[in-house]
Design an enzyme around this catalytic site. Structure first.
Site, PDB file in Angstrom:
ATOM      1  N   PRO A   1      -6.914   2.784  -6.217  1.00  0.00           N
ATOM      2  CA  PRO A   1      -6.595   1.807  -5.244  1.00  0.00           C
ATOM      3  C   PRO A   1      -6.136   2.410  -4.041  1.00  0.00           C
ATOM      4  CG  PRO A   1      -4.978   1.705  -7.069  1.00  0.00           C
ATOM      5  CD  PRO A   1      -5.884   2.685  -7.431  1.00  0.00           C
ATOM      6  N   LEU A   2      -6.483   1.890  -2.895  1.00  0.00           N
ATOM      7  CA  LEU A   2      -5.978   2.283  -1.623  1.00  0.00           C
ATOM      8  C   LEU A   2      -5.102   1.217  -1.138  1.00  0.00           C
ATOM      9  CD1 LEU A   2      -5.992   4.014   1.152  1.00  0.00           C
ATOM     10  CD2 LEU A   2      -7.823   2.785   1.805  1.00  0.00           C
TER      11      LEU A   2
END
Length: 126
Positions: free
Chosen positions: A2-3
Site C-alpha cells: 500500500p501507498l
C-alpha cells in the site's frame, strides 16, 4: 504494497506526526499482514483554510484535528478493509490520541501492473 497518503492540519508536533505514521503502519501490519519494511507513506500538512473536510456529513462530528488517510493498494477483501478501519481506531485513539470521529480513511484498489518501484519494471506483476 500500500501507498499511504496522510493529510492533516498543520501545527502538529513531530512526535504526533510520527505516532500517526507508526500507528497506521502498525494497523496495516495487524489487519493486512504487510511486512515490516513495506512502508510507503507521504505525509502532508495543510493550512486550516485549505483543509475543507465537512464536520457533520455521515454523522461525523469531526473536529479540526481530522486525519485523512488515503490508501492505494492492490485489491483487498471487504473484510480486510473493515478490519483495517477498526484497527486504525484501536491504535490511533491510544497514541497519539486521535478521536475516532477524526479518523477518515479512503482506499483505492488497483492491480499489480499499476506499480513500479523503479528500474522501469512492474515488480508486482512478475
Amino acid at each position: 504494497m500500500p501507498l499511504i497518503q496522510i493529510s492533516l492540519a498543520e501545527g502538529k508536533s513531530p512526535e504526533y506526526i510520527q505516532a500517526i505514521a507508526d500507528g497506521i503502519h502498525q494497523a496495516l501490519q495487524t489487519s493486512w499482514k504487510i511486512l515490516l519494511n513495506d512502508r510507503f507513506q507521504i505525509i502532508s500538512e495543510h493550512k486550516k483554510s485549505h483543509f475543507l473536510i465537512d464536520k457533520m456529513m455521515w454523522n461525523g462530528n469531526r473536529s479540526d484535528d481530522v486525519v485523512v488517510i488515503h490508501i492505494t493498494s492492490v485489491l483487498r477483501t471487504k473484510e480486510m478493509k473493515l478490519n483495517l478501519y477498526s484497527e486504525l481506531v484501536k491504535v490511533l485513539t491510544v497514541n497519539p490520541g486521535v478521536r475516532k470521529e477524526d479518523i477518515f480513511v479512503t482506499i483505492v484498489d488497483n492491480t499489480p501492473e499499476n506499480w513500479s518501484f523503479g528500474k522501469g519494471l512492474a515488480q508486482l506483476s512478475a
